[in-house]
Write a protein that holds these residues in place. Sequence first.
Motif, PDB file in Angstrom:
ATOM      1  N   PHE A  53      41.436  34.018  39.670  1.00  0.00           N
ATOM      2  CA  PHE A  53      40.562  33.030  40.284  1.00  0.00           C
ATOM      3  C   PHE A  53      40.277  31.871  39.335  1.00  0.00           C
ATOM      4  O   PHE A  53      40.184  30.722  39.760  1.00  0.00           O
ATOM      5  CB  PHE A  53      39.244  33.652  40.752  1.00  0.00           C
ATOM      6  CG  PHE A  53      39.369  34.386  42.060  1.00  0.00           C
ATOM      7  CD1 PHE A  53      40.022  33.833  43.141  1.00  0.00           C
ATOM      8  CD2 PHE A  53      38.803  35.643  42.210  1.00  0.00           C
ATOM      9  CE1 PHE A  53      40.132  34.511  44.342  1.00  0.00           C
ATOM     10  CE2 PHE A  53      38.908  36.323  43.403  1.00  0.00           C
ATOM     11  CZ  PHE A  53      39.575  35.758  44.478  1.00  0.00           C
ATOM     12  N   GLU A  54      40.113  32.178  38.064  1.00  0.00           N
ATOM     13  CA  GLU A  54      39.858  31.128  37.083  1.00  0.00           C
ATOM     14  C   GLU A  54      41.064  30.208  36.943  1.00  0.00           C
ATOM     15  O   GLU A  54      40.921  29.018  36.668  1.00  0.00           O
ATOM     16  CB  GLU A  54      39.513  31.729  35.716  1.00  0.00           C
ATOM     17  CG  GLU A  54      38.190  32.456  35.682  1.00  0.00           C
ATOM     18  CD  GLU A  54      37.018  31.511  35.857  1.00  0.00           C
ATOM     19  OE1 GLU A  54      37.069  30.379  35.364  1.00  0.00           O
ATOM     20  OE2 GLU A  54      36.044  31.936  36.499  1.00  0.00           O
ATOM     21  N   ALA A  84      39.433  46.878  34.699  1.00  0.00           N
ATOM     22  CA  ALA A  84      40.586  46.068  34.297  1.00  0.00           C
ATOM     23  C   ALA A  84      41.134  45.291  35.489  1.00  0.00           C
ATOM     24  O   ALA A  84      41.526  44.129  35.361  1.00  0.00           O
ATOM     25  CB  ALA A  84      41.667  46.957  33.692  1.00  0.00           C
ATOM     26  N   TYR A  85      41.147  45.924  36.650  1.00  0.00           N
ATOM     27  CA  TYR A  85      41.621  45.262  37.861  1.00  0.00           C
ATOM     28  C   TYR A  85      40.706  44.095  38.230  1.00  0.00           C
ATOM     29  O   TYR A  85      41.180  43.007  38.580  1.00  0.00           O
ATOM     30  CB  TYR A  85      41.697  46.268  39.007  1.00  0.00           C
ATOM     31  CG  TYR A  85      42.197  45.684  40.308  1.00  0.00           C
ATOM     32  CD1 TYR A  85      43.543  45.357  40.469  1.00  0.00           C
ATOM     33  CD2 TYR A  85      41.331  45.462  41.364  1.00  0.00           C
ATOM     34  CE1 TYR A  85      43.999  44.823  41.653  1.00  0.00           C
ATOM     35  CE2 TYR A  85      41.777  44.929  42.552  1.00  0.00           C
ATOM     36  CZ  TYR A  85      43.120  44.614  42.699  1.00  0.00           C
ATOM     37  OH  TYR A  85      43.568  44.075  43.874  1.00  0.00           O
ATOM     38  N   ALA A  86      39.404  44.295  38.126  1.00  0.00           N
ATOM     39  CA  ALA A  86      38.450  43.230  38.422  1.00  0.00           C
ATOM     40  C   ALA A  86      38.607  42.068  37.439  1.00  0.00           C
ATOM     41  O   ALA A  86      38.529  40.895  37.830  1.00  0.00           O
ATOM     42  CB  ALA A  86      37.025  43.769  38.380  1.00  0.00           C
ATOM     43  N   ALA A  87      38.842  42.362  36.170  1.00  0.00           N
ATOM     44  CA  ALA A  87      39.049  41.310  35.170  1.00  0.00           C
ATOM     45  C   ALA A  87      40.330  40.536  35.468  1.00  0.00           C
ATOM     46  O   ALA A  87      40.370  39.304  35.309  1.00  0.00           O
ATOM     47  CB  ALA A  87      39.108  41.918  33.773  1.00  0.00           C
TER      48      ALA A  87
END
Length: 126
Positions: A110-111, A101-104
């Motif tokens: 970034f997006e 979830a943190y990576a998402a």
Amino acid sequence: MESKRQQKFGRQIQKDLSDIFQKEFKEIFGKAMVTITDVKMSPDLSAARCYLSFLLADDIDQIMEELDVRNKAIRNALAIRIRKQARIIPHLAFYLDDTAAYAAKIEALFEGLVIPPSDGIPSEEL
């Protein structure tokens, strides 16, 4: 830094716990899918920190509470499986692994970045 012995025993606990969750305690998770992402062992192998990740879970907090309530029964099922290999059956502590979830969340940040175009000055001239 974990020793080879801790890592090997942690992998065995991880494998056995995933089997126990799929066969004996599947009613805890309902329709949710659980993954044991990592098991960290104490140096004396008496305690195991188990990190869990969930998919399709409605109420993760309720599942974690149920795991704490049934911790003794889960440890007993683990003891039956590893009693010939281990002198001490480790105490189990379950933690939520939220790295996915943190990576998402970071990926979404970034997006969302807006990087303005350069003014036409090549970066080599700076």
